[in-house]
Design an enzyme around this catalytic site. Structure first.
Site, PDB file in Angstrom:
ATOM      1  N   SER A   1      55.745  56.184  37.763  1.00 32.19           N
ATOM      2  CA  SER A   1      56.335  57.073  38.759  1.00 32.19           C
ATOM      3  C   SER A   1      55.642  58.420  38.686  1.00 32.19           C
ATOM      4  CB  SER A   1      57.831  57.255  38.470  1.00 32.19           C
ATOM      5  OG  SER A   1      58.395  58.290  39.250  1.00 32.19           O
TER       6      SER A   1
ATOM      7  N   TYR B   1      64.861  60.148  32.662  1.00 36.26           N
ATOM      8  CA  TYR B   1      63.984  59.298  33.481  1.00 36.26           C
ATOM      9  C   TYR B   1      62.528  59.712  33.289  1.00 36.26           C
ATOM     10  CZ  TYR B   1      62.103  56.960  37.629  1.00 36.26           C
ATOM     11  OH  TYR B   1      61.372  56.172  38.482  1.00 36.26           O
TER      12      TYR B   1
END
Length: 237
Positions: free
Chosen positions: A131, A144
């Site tokens: 990501s 995250y």
């Protein structure tokens, strides 16, 4: 292909099938896998559907063995299963952290480890779905961020280890994508921010990321696409 029951995983399975690949699809939601498998078979693709929780190391090893036995080998592994449980660090529900690390990091590492002997044998290709959060830390996504930075570090170290043996490792780093990831955020405030942020830009589609995967795996053997960062044009960070 893990995390194949929806979103990027399902789109990538379809894109690889359209490119002529035999496809093994894996996820926890067997009912959704069955629907996707039927769709792919209707288009003439050979498909193996495997119900799998990637956090179970022995299940990962069994899944790889089954793919190799039933499909004759393993050339490409797409580690796509993941969670995006956003929220601030102060006052966090740390069970979200455990779920993310188990899935995003350990699940990816376990399945990579299980697949490596076969990828080395066939000079295969490993796709790690990371990501933009693995490159840019933001308030409200610390855990995250940590999980995706771990994916990036693990994958780069592995790339250095196996590249001279013919195995290519590619990190795909999407920005904001219109998938159901946001639906699973448990922190109401964090979910509200994520939904509003996505609503204020033209987000990527799952197919945009699938196209990046197909691009990476379709290069000639001497070309290794190590990282693909794909952001919406409207996304600043």
């Amino acid at each position: 292909m893990t995390g194949a029951s929806s979103g990027i995983g399902a789109a990538t399975a379809q894109a690889l099938a359209a490119a002529g690949a035999t496809v093994a699809i894996a996820a926890r939601r067997a009912d959704r896998l069955a629907v996707l498998a039927d769709k792919l078979r209707a288009g003439g693709t050979t498909v193996l559907a495997v119900e799998l929780d990637v956090t179970d190391e022995e299940a990962d090893r069994a899944a790889v063995r089954r793919v190799v036995q039933e499909l004759g080998g393993l050339d490409i592994l797409v580690n796509n299963a993941g969670l995006m449980l956003l929220g601030k660090i102060v006052g966090a529900d740390t069970t979200d952290w455990t779920r993310m690390i188990n899935t995003n990091v350990l699940g990816l590492m376990f399945l990579t480890h299980a697949a490596l002997p076969h990828l080395l044998e066939r000079k295969g290709h490993l796709i790690q779905m990371s990501s933009v959060a693995g490159r840019t830390a933001r308030m409200g996504s610390g855990a995250y961020n940590a999980s995706k930075w771990a994916v990036n570090a693990f994958s780069e170290s592995l790339r250095q280890e196996v590249t001279e043996r013919g195995v290519r490792v590619t990190l795909i780093e999407p920005g904001a994508v219109d998938t159901e990831l946001r639906d699973h955020i448990t922190d109401p405030a964090a979910k509200k921010v994520a939904v509003e942020r996505a609503a204020n830009m033209r987000t990527l589609t799952s197919e945009d990321i699938a196209n990046a995967v197909v691009y990476a795996v379709s290069q000639p053997d001497h070309v290794a696409i190590n990282e693909i960062l794909v952001r919406p044009t409207d996304q600043q960070l």
